[in-house]
Motif scaffolding. Structure first.
Motif, PDB file in Angstrom:
ATOM      1  N   THR A 335       0.842  -1.194   0.000  1.00 53.09           N
ATOM      2  CA  THR A 335       0.000   0.000   0.000  1.00 53.09           C
ATOM      3  C   THR A 335       0.880   1.249   0.000  1.00 53.09           C
ATOM      4  OG1 THR A 335      -1.817  -1.078   1.157  1.00 53.09           O
ATOM      5  CG2 THR A 335      -1.706   1.313   1.313  1.00 53.09           C
ATOM      6  N   GLY A 336       0.545   2.170  -0.829  1.00 55.32           N
ATOM      7  CA  GLY A 336       1.327   3.396  -0.927  1.00 55.32           C
ATOM      8  C   GLY A 336       2.170   3.461  -2.178  1.00 55.32           C
ATOM      9  N   GLU A 337       2.369   2.305  -2.848  1.00 54.65           N
ATOM     10  CA  GLU A 337       3.134   2.331  -4.095  1.00 54.65           C
ATOM     11  C   GLU A 337       2.390   3.146  -5.152  1.00 54.65           C
ATOM     12  OE1 GLU A 337       4.408  -1.372  -5.635  1.00 54.65           O
ATOM     13  OE2 GLU A 337       5.486  -1.984  -3.840  1.00 54.65           O
ATOM     14  N   ALA A 338       3.118   3.980  -5.833  1.00 56.18           N
ATOM     15  CA  ALA A 338       2.564   4.812  -6.907  1.00 56.18           C
ATOM     16  C   ALA A 338       1.397   5.667  -6.412  1.00 56.18           C
ATOM     17  CB  ALA A 338       2.115   3.936  -8.086  1.00 56.18           C
ATOM     18  N   GLY A 339       1.453   6.067  -5.145  1.00 55.80           N
ATOM     19  CA  GLY A 339       0.411   6.939  -4.606  1.00 55.80           C
ATOM     20  C   GLY A 339      -0.926   6.258  -4.411  1.00 55.80           C
ATOM     21  N   SER A 340      -0.947   4.948  -4.267  1.00 54.33           N
ATOM     22  CA  SER A 340      -2.199   4.209  -4.135  1.00 54.33           C
ATOM     23  C   SER A 340      -2.936   4.580  -2.855  1.00 54.33           C
ATOM     24  CB  SER A 340      -1.919   2.699  -4.144  1.00 54.33           C
ATOM     25  OG  SER A 340      -3.083   1.974  -3.831  1.00 54.33           O
ATOM     26  N   ARG A 341      -4.292   4.626  -2.956  1.00 57.78           N
ATOM     27  CA  ARG A 341      -5.138   4.908  -1.798  1.00 57.78           C
ATOM     28  C   ARG A 341      -5.936   3.673  -1.387  1.00 57.78           C
ATOM     29  NH1 ARG A 341      -9.142   7.678  -2.871  1.00 57.78           N
ATOM     30  NH2 ARG A 341      -9.077   7.561  -5.146  1.00 57.78           N
ATOM     31  N   VAL A 342      -5.527   2.503  -1.851  1.00 51.66           N
ATOM     32  CA  VAL A 342      -6.264   1.272  -1.569  1.00 51.66           C
ATOM     33  C   VAL A 342      -6.219   0.960  -0.079  1.00 51.66           C
ATOM     34  CG1 VAL A 342      -6.294  -1.217  -1.946  1.00 51.66           C
ATOM     35  CG2 VAL A 342      -5.900   0.323  -3.859  1.00 51.66           C
TER      36      VAL A 342
END
Length: 454
Positions: A335-342
């Protein structure tokens, strides 16, 4: 009082009256008529735990309206139930919305008792999900291996016993099951833990270089050998040498390995001096070594010397609830890779994770979750994000479909309950004897016979 939201979307703008019977069943109604009002209502009230998403309205909801609904529902916090008009479930975009974001759906109008029951279930599931989000992330159960299924608990015990001895260990199992992690766990819990763990993949080295890579070489052994070089065996002196994909080891190197196991010495390429090495051997393979022996590809005497202790890494498809633990761990890790909000998985994603066969095992699962974290457009990963949605369904009769569904339900119940027939039968709402009869029909095996107590 439990909070309850009645949300009318894409309708005529008229908020219909809620069923009168809900108030007597402990539900306090709060009504809004647009998606934009939901965040403020949740922040203001703080006690809402279930919501009825009323999608009736006489016209098919627009794509813009559904996108806005998905955005709000994807934030979590509520157990949603969709209220549909007769026949509305046939609309693909409605089905996808329900599948991704709702615990259940009802066709409105419906009986007050049924609606209260469905909302109560959604309320309970939302609380479970909240605890899952707020609780500590799942931690590795043993040295990087995640899982608490019966087969993994048994494996942990075997690894700990194997660590107490210096005997060779042979680890079998499908690709991606974590054989290197198991080898590292044995080394870490052994008396050799202060010395190196040297890892080499026998299948990744050209046959012409394996001998020098493993056993080293003397100066002048071949063109370009300008000085003596120590091999992997000598680097592992005092510690452990892990030979991954041992089935790919050339026959010449198999003879040298056998000599080491019998005498505790090696000879460098181009040398004649015996070099004593104190290293424990752990090997791993995804191929059947017994078959390789029969075909003349693996020495039988070496085969028996390597398998003093045999361990097997269980495939992911046999690990039941570990799939969800591993998926949550992979999500937390990436979580957090490439600005992910998942922030989680949709219900259809969890179903797809459990239904998939996982030919690539843990490695495949982690890679799929990582890809989904980066590519998902919403805040929850869907089956489509995992690339696990059904690409097509083979034609089958209704009877075949029923049998397939029956078998799948029984298999899932047995996995959830670790093979205990009584508990599985209770989950399925049938007697233990009926469950045993159905298992015989489908050729399934359980952990007990028909007279067991579960």
């Amino acid at each position: 009082m439990r909070g309850f939201i009645h949300w009318v979307v894409a309708g005529s703008g008229v908020v219909e009256a809620l069923p009168a019977g809900l108030g007597g069943r402990g539900w306090e109604a709060r009504m809004v008529s647009s998606a934009d009002a939901i965040p403020g209502l949740l922040a203001d009230g703080g006690s809402c735990s279930a919501g009825l998403l009323d999608l009736r309205g006489g016209a098919e909801p627009t794509a813009h309206a559904l996108d806005r609904i998905r955005e709000v529902l994807g934030r979590g916090g509520l157990g949603w139930v969709a209220g549909l008009a007769p026949g509305q479930v046939r609309l693909e975009q409605v089905r996808q919305l329900v599948r991704d974001h709702c615990h259940d759906y009802v066709v409105l109008p419906c009986d007050d008792g049924l609606l209260a029951t469905v909302l109560g279930h959604a309320h309970g599931m939302a609380r479970l999900e909240d605890r899952g989000v707020s609780a500590p992330r799942p931690l590795p159960s043993m040295d990087g291996m995640i899982g608490d299924s019966p087969v993994m608990q048994a494996l942990y015990r075997q690894l700990q016993r194997a660590a107490l001895t210096d005997a060779p260990v042979c680890i079998g199992g499908d690709t991606g099951t974590g054989k290197e992690l198991a080898a590292a766990a044995i080394h870490r819990h052994s008396r050799r833990h202060g010395a190196p763990l040297v890892v080499i993949n026998c299948g990744a080295i050209p046959d012409s270089l394996v001998q020098s890579e493993l056993f080293g070489f003397e100066r002048g052994a071949f063109t370009g050998a300008n000085q003596r070089k120590r091999g992997r065996f000598e680097h592992a002196d005092g510690g452990t040498l892990f030979l991954d994909e041992i089935g790919d080891l050339p026959l010449e190197s198999q003879a040298s390995l056998l000599r080491f196991l019998e005498q505790g010495t090696i000879q460098r390429l181009g040398g004649h001096e015996d070099v004593a090495v104190n290293a424990r051997i752990i090997c791993a393979t995804h191929v059947d070594l017994a078959t390789a022996v029969e075909r003349g590809r693996f020495r039988e005497d070496l085969y028996h010397r390597l398998r003093v202790i045999e361990l097997h890494m269980p495939p992911l498809r046999e690990r039941g609830g570990d799939i969800a633990l591993l998926a949550a761990w992979a999500l937390d890790r990436h979580t957090g890779e490439a600005g992910s909000r998942v922030r989680g998985f949709t219900r259809d994603a969890l179903r797809a994770l459990h239904d998939h066969g996982w030919p690539g095992n843990v490695r495949e699962l982690v890679n799929r979750v990582r890809q989904a974290v980066v590519m998902a457009e919403g805040t929850r990963i869907t089956a489509r994000d995992l690339r696990l949605q059904e690409a097509g369904v083979a034609l089958q009769t209704l009877g075949e479909a029923r049998l397939e569904g029956e078998r799948a339900a029984i298999e899932r119940a047995l996995l959830r309950n670790s093979g205990r027939l009584q508990a599985a039968a209770r989950d399925l709402g049938i007697s233990r004897v009926t469950l045993y009869r159905l298992m015989n029909r489908h050729g399934l095996r359980g952990g007990e016979d028909a007279t067991g107590t579960g």
